[in-house]
Design a protein around this motif. Structure first.
Motif, PDB file in Angstrom:
ATOM      1  N   ALA A 100      31.898  -3.791  70.933  1.00  8.74           N
ATOM      2  CA  ALA A 100      31.073  -2.754  70.305  1.00  8.74           C
ATOM      3  C   ALA A 100      30.214  -3.345  69.191  1.00  8.74           C
ATOM      4  N   VAL A 101      30.810  -4.200  68.366  1.00 12.21           N
ATOM      5  CA  VAL A 101      30.065  -4.807  67.265  1.00 12.21           C
ATOM      6  C   VAL A 101      28.963  -5.720  67.795  1.00 12.21           C
ATOM      7  N   ASP A 102      29.275  -6.468  68.853  1.00 10.09           N
ATOM      8  CA  ASP A 102      28.311  -7.424  69.409  1.00 10.09           C
ATOM      9  C   ASP A 102      27.316  -6.791  70.369  1.00 10.09           C
ATOM     10  N   GLY A 103      27.535  -5.539  70.741  1.00  7.07           N
ATOM     11  CA  GLY A 103      26.690  -4.876  71.749  1.00  7.07           C
ATOM     12  C   GLY A 103      25.278  -4.626  71.274  1.00  7.07           C
ATOM     13  N   ASP A 104      24.439  -4.308  72.237  1.00  6.70           N
ATOM     14  CA  ASP A 104      23.037  -3.983  71.951  1.00  6.70           C
ATOM     15  C   ASP A 104      22.893  -2.476  71.795  1.00  6.70           C
ATOM     16  N   GLY A 105      21.744  -2.070  71.331  1.00  7.63           N
ATOM     17  CA  GLY A 105      21.446  -0.650  71.214  1.00  7.63           C
ATOM     18  C   GLY A 105      21.934  -0.077  69.896  1.00  7.63           C
TER      19      GLY A 105
ATOM     20  N   VAL B 183      23.537   2.841  69.583  1.00  2.00           N
ATOM     21  CA  VAL B 183      24.764   3.610  69.724  1.00  2.00           C
ATOM     22  C   VAL B 183      25.662   2.931  70.745  1.00  2.00           C
ATOM     23  N   TYR B 184      26.942   2.827  70.411  1.00  5.86           N
ATOM     24  CA  TYR B 184      27.935   2.277  71.325  1.00  5.86           C
ATOM     25  C   TYR B 184      28.997   3.351  71.519  1.00  5.86           C
ATOM     26  N   TYR B 185      29.246   3.715  72.771  1.00  8.20           N
ATOM     27  CA  TYR B 185      30.163   4.818  73.078  1.00  8.20           C
ATOM     28  C   TYR B 185      31.550   4.294  73.423  1.00  8.20           C
ATOM     29  N   LEU B 186      32.553   4.939  72.828  1.00 15.64           N
ATOM     30  CA  LEU B 186      33.944   4.663  73.165  1.00 15.64           C
ATOM     31  C   LEU B 186      34.543   5.959  73.698  1.00 15.64           C
TER      32      LEU B 186
END
Length: 106
Positions: A39-44, A46-49
Motif C-alpha cells: 500500500a505504501v509503495d503503490g501508485d495512485g 488511493v489504495y483500497y484494503l
C-alpha cells in the motif's frame, strides 16, 4: 490445540488494492506488514484494503497500519472497506487525526 490463524491476501480485481481474509495477530503479522508495504509503495492517490473478511486485528496490527499510513506521501490515503469493528475503535481511540486512513462501511 487450535489451528494456527491465517491471513490471506489477494489483489482486488479492479486493481489499486488488496483483499484480505482471516486474522491479524502474532502468527500473521508478517503477511499483514508485507501487504501494508504494498500500500505504501503503490501508485495512485488511493489504495483500497478490502477487509470485510478480516475477523480480528490486534493492537500491534492496528499500530502497523497507522505507521504505514503515516509514511504515505502527502495527498495519498488508504481506504479500509468494512474493517472489523475493533480495528475502527482502536484507530479512532489512538489515531483520531490520522487523515491518511478513511473507513468505508458501504
Amino acid at each position: 490445540m487450535g489451528a494456527t490463524p491465517k491471513l490471506t491476501v489477494s489483489p482486488l480485481a479492479e486493481g489499486g488494492g488488496l483483499r484480505m481474509a482471516g486474522e491479524v495477530g502474532l502468527a500473521t503479522r508478517g503477511v499483514w506488514e508485507r501487504a501494508l508495504e504494498q500500500a505504501v509503495d503503490g501508485d495512485g492517490d488511493v489504495y483500497y484494503l478490502e477487509l470485510s473478511s478480516v475477523t480480528f486485528v490486534d493492537v500491534a496490527g492496528a499500530g502497523a497500519l497507522a505507521c504505514a499510513a503515516q509514511r504515505l506521501p502527502d495527498g495519498r490515503r488508504m481506504v479500509l472497506h468494512r474493517p472489523p469493528p475493533v480495528l475502527r475503535r482502536v484507530l479512532e481511540t489512538f489515531w483520531p487525526d490520522l487523515s491518511a486512513i478513511e473507513v468505508s462501511m458501504s
